[in-house]
Design an enzyme around this catalytic site. Structure first.
Site, short mmCIF file in Angstrom:
data_model
loop_
_atom_site.label_atom_id
_atom_site.label_comp_id
_atom_site.label_asym_id
_atom_site.label_seq_id
_atom_site.Cartn_x
_atom_site.Cartn_y
_atom_site.Cartn_z
N ASN A 19 0.83 -1.21 0.00
CA ASN A 19 0.00 0.00 0.00
C ASN A 19 0.86 1.26 0.00
O ASN A 19 0.51 2.24 -0.66
CB ASN A 19 -0.96 -0.01 1.19
CG ASN A 19 -2.18 -0.86 0.90
OD1 ASN A 19 -3.05 -0.47 0.13
ND2 ASN A 19 -2.21 -2.06 1.47
N MET A 95 0.77 -2.47 12.30
CA MET A 95 0.08 -3.49 13.10
C MET A 95 0.18 -3.25 14.60
O MET A 95 0.18 -4.20 15.36
CB MET A 95 0.62 -4.87 12.72
CG MET A 95 0.24 -5.25 11.30
SD MET A 95 -1.53 -4.97 10.97
CE MET A 95 -1.78 -5.90 9.48
N HIS A 114 -8.11 -0.60 5.80
CA HIS A 114 -8.39 -1.91 6.40
C HIS A 114 -9.06 -2.79 5.35
O HIS A 114 -9.97 -2.33 4.65
CB HIS A 114 -9.31 -1.75 7.62
CG HIS A 114 -9.56 -3.04 8.32
ND1 HIS A 114 -8.63 -3.65 9.13
CD2 HIS A 114 -10.64 -3.87 8.28
CE1 HIS A 114 -9.13 -4.79 9.57
NE2 HIS A 114 -10.34 -4.95 9.08
#
Ligand code: GAR
Length: 208
Positions: A19, A95, A114
């Protein structure tokens, strides 16, 4: 919408950084609506850091402390952001849960992606959760970060259909492709269009 000058952006990433790669590629094409200044990781082995270096973007690993699921002291992270005059933080596969020092300093100025249609399937292994649940449609969500797991006003969502002949792996591949399209587009909209919050609803458009 933040200000007339180009927003200075930092990405937080713990792992692969695909990402981040999508965000950096959009930035290098001038399509992100801001400047990607730094990547911060809690994992010195994160491939995201290598990707940052390849893009000529500063790669940082501030100390994490003794805990696994959160940063023991957020101050060095906050200092790194302040020193670089960062306006907006983009979580991309980060995370660890964040807490008051960072969340307060970046209220409404921190986004997360998400891999589910929130509020369904928050937490770890969201794609696997959706797969095992047997949903027919899933997708990904970009949202403002609040002090709750995978929650906060929704900036953008994209749906991904679960096909009859899918495996979890083939679904994951389409999910990641959808994320890589959605996140840069959502960041650009967030940075360039005015919005207001109506309760939980993030509403784009100038006030009447
Ligand atoms: C992405 O699927 C992202 O949505 C997810 O981690 C993956 C990171 O991949 N994030 C979460 O689950 C946050 N709760 P990447 O390192 O290749 O970008």
């Amino acid at each position: 919408m933040l200000s007339a000058r180009s927003a200075r952006l930092a990405v937080f990433a713990s792992g692969n950084g695909s990402n981040f790669e999508a965000l950096a590629s959009a930035a290098s094409r001038g399509e992100l609506g801001g400047d990607l200044v730094a990547v911060l990781s809690d994992n010195p082995q994160a491939f995201a850091l290598e990707r940052a270096r390849l893009h000529g973007i500063e790669a940082l690993t501030p100390p994490t402390g003794r805990f696994r699921s959160r940063l023991e002291d957020e101050t060095p992270w906050l200092d790194a952001l302040r020193e670089r005059r960062i306006d907006v933080v983009l979580l991309a596969g980060f995370m660890r849960r964040l807490h008051a020092p960072l969340l307060d300093a970046f209220a409404r100025r921190m986004l997360n992606i998400h891999p589910s249609l929130l509020p369904a399937f928050p937490g770890l292994d969201a794609i696997g959760q959706a797969w095992r649940h047997g949903v027919r449609v899933t997708g990904c969500t970009v949202h403002l970060v609040e002090d709750a797991l995978d929650a906060g006003p929704i900036v953008a969502q994209a749906t991904v259909e679960v096909r009859e002949d899918d495996t979890q792996e083939s679904l994951e591949a389409r999910m990641h492709a959808a994320e890589h399209r959605l996140y840069p587009a959502a960041v650009r909209r967030y940075l360039t269009e005015p919005f207001r919050l109506d309760g939980r609803r993030l509403v784009f458009g100038a006030e009447e």
